[in-house]
Enzyme design. Structure first.
Site: not given
Ligand code: GLC
Ligand code: CA
Length: 552
Positions: A332-333, A112, A263, A208
């Site tokens: 995980h979100d 990540d 993402e 991310d």
């Molecule tokens: C992304 C991650 C999340 C995190 C956010 C800030 O959305 O998946 O878990 O809190 O970024 O880094």
């Protein structure tokens, strides 16, 4: 019905074959995976200890959520040293051993990569905030006058620093400070860090929150007189971001045979070209959130199959021949899909497998989030103190301040908190489901007394066995990797059905996403390759029944 579907595969419509298109990726949230030293936190050695399990499942690649040094305000998404491992997870030697073990099994690993922000404890930020003249002042975003924006995690997006009397910007929590990507020195430092990891021999990155790198720092209109205004359009996919991403790719990923997945919430299918096309894309794939945003929300009883079809089919068609999709149900979100989109009570097993079948066989690289393969469910936590997630806690705090009743907030949190995906992996019937010998950092879901890996390993009808079969099927049938996807309608409103077509070969995938039975069609002319029921009747679908056919 098989004869009524025209062949749609055309010459020149095929993408190049590549290892990451054939791979299935397993996402690990290391904190909750497996603890080997009894401190209640999963660790790198815990992942090494479970590689047999992953290999037996049949996955090719692991995506590891952040394990970099971090004060863990957001469980690693607040990095204080990109080139060190956080104490809780082990050491860099442990990482190197994990990397070696993974590679020696012929598997791969993607890390990540958190590039939008660092922890407020990162030496870069400590230096930046030390004085207005610091050489790193401009590596972050400082202003005399903040904009009126709300942070994504609630509350203001700017925090005042009394020492230098300016505000710094943070899209997420105030401990996650946004980097200033307009600064070329900062960009260089980031590229060097990425190259360092690539030289180590890792196989890719999940990048991310990458569509937030650029912002347009002007006030939002505020007709309602809010304290802070959500400013999504000023911090997401802002004009000019593609140039930044193109440079990032050119300076780093392009030089290695690695896979990248950005993402990128709010990206839509018509933007595929600039984001992920083989010609001008900046990543190999992105995670869009559109299906999750459109087909379900905290008010809905189950998933909206119509919306799901519209969104996913649009992505399938738009990518066809030019780009590659990522396929995922959970991460995980998000809360657990068997609880939100399916039925985690009387049709737990059937709905967990039907949802799996629905997404897994589309064109793209499938991702499985830890625990999804055994149908883990949302946690029944009633007490706000059982939750750990900063987003959940901030949401609770800020909304209480605004006067929203405790009862209403708990109802929402029980449905959508990110912690539902973060309760420890349920390995067996033992204490703490075999996750730890100590006190787990977050309570377990008490249903581990029947829902766990051990219980499912010997049961050919289990969710786990179904996932193994899906992985094997995709391995054995190239058409299920490279074939084109075509949405098909059966006369049942809650069925998600599609074909995959590749040369002469045609497959039909049917997932009935509903509690009722439904009668529909004349018998399918083909061989049944996979089903989540022991017995079935042609022309009739049982609750959450799923089938895969090779058509004649
Ligand atoms: C992304 C991650 C999340 C995190 C956010 C800030 O959305 O998946 O878990 O809190 O970024 O880094
Ligand atoms: Ca540990």
């Amino acid at each position: 019905m098989s004869t009524s579907i025209p062949q749609q595969q055309e010459e020149g419509d095929e993408l190049e074959k590549t290892w990451w298109k054939e791979a299935v990726v397993y996402q690990i949230y290391p904190r909750s995976f497996f603890d080997t030293n009894g401190d209640g936190l999963g660790d790198l050695n815990g992942i090494r200890a479970k590689l047999d399990y992953l290999q037996e499942l049949g996955v090719d690649m692991i995506w590891l959520c952040p394990v970099y040094k971090s004060p863990n305000v957001d469980n690693g998404y607040d990095v204080s040293d990109y080139q060190a491992i956080m104490d809780e997870m082990g050491t860099m030697d442990d990482f190197d051993r994990l990397l070696e073990d993974i590679h020696s099994r012929g598997m791969k690993i993607m890390m990540d990569l958190v590039l939008n922000h660092t922890s407020d404890q990162h030496p870069w930020f400590l230096e930046s905030k030390s004085s207005k003249d610091s050489p790193k002042r401009d590596w972050y975003v400082w202003r005399d006058h903040p904009t009126n924006w709300e942070s994504i995690f609630g509350g203001p997006a700017w925090t005042y620093d009394p020492k230098t009397r300016q505000y710094y910007f943070h899209l997420f929590s105030k401990s996650q400070v946004d980097l200033n990507w307009e600064n070329p020195e900062l960009r260089r430092a980031i590229y060097d860090m990425i190259l360092w990891w690539l030289d180590k021999g890792i196989d890719g990155f999940r990048v991310d929150a990458i569509n937030h790198l650029k912002k347009e720092y002007t006030d939002m209109p505020n007709p309602e007189g809010l304290n802070y205004v959500p400013a999504w359009e000023k911090m997401t996919n802002v004009q000019g971001i593609q140039e930044l991403l193109a440079e990032l790719r050119r300076e780093t990923f392009d030089r290695y045979d690695v896979v990248t997945v950005g993402e990128a919430n709010s990206v839509r299918a018509h933007e595929i070209s600039e984001w992920i096309s083989e010609e001008e894309g900046k990543f190999n794939m992105i995670f869009h959130l559109e299906a999750h945003e459109e087909a379900w929300d905290e008010e809905s009883a189950g998933v909206d199959v119509d919306d799901l079809r519209i969104v996913l089919d649009r992505w399938q068609r738009s990518a066809q021949g030019i780009a590659w999709n990522s396929l995922y149900l959970e991460n995980h979100d998000r809360p657990r899909t068997v609880s939100t989109w399916g039925n985690d009570r009387e049709h737990w097993r059937e709905s967990a497998t039907a949802l799996g079948c629905m997404y897994f066989f589309m064109q793209g690289t499938p991702f499985i989030y830890q625990g999804q393969e055994i149908g883990m469910t949302n946690a029944p936590f009633d007490d706000i103190n059982m939750y750990r997630d900063i987003e959940t806690k901030n949401m609770y705090r800020y909304n209480r301040q605004k006067g929203v009743p405790h009862k209403d907030l708990m109802k929402t949190i029980k449905k959508i908190s990110r912690d539902h995906a973060r309760t420890p992996m349920q390995w067996n019937f033992g204490a703490n489901a075999g996750f730890t010998g100590g006190t787990p950092w977050i309570p377990l879901n008490p249903n581990f007394n029947w829902l766990n890996v051990k219980a499912q390993q010997q049961d050919p009808q289990s969710v786990l066995s179904f996932y193994k079969k899906m992985l094997k099927l995709r391995k054995d049938h190239e058409a299920l990797v490279y074939g084109s996807t075509h949405l098909t309608y059966l006369e049942c409103p809650y069925v998600y059905a599609y074909t995959r077509e590749y040369g002469e070969a045609r497959y039909l995938i049917i997932s009935h996403l509903d509690d009722d039975t439904c009668s529909w069609w004349n018998p399918v002319d083909g061989e049944l390759l996979l089903s989540n029921y022991d017995s079935y009747v042609d022309g009739k679908l049982q609750p959450y029944e799923a089938r895969v056919y090779l058509l004649n």
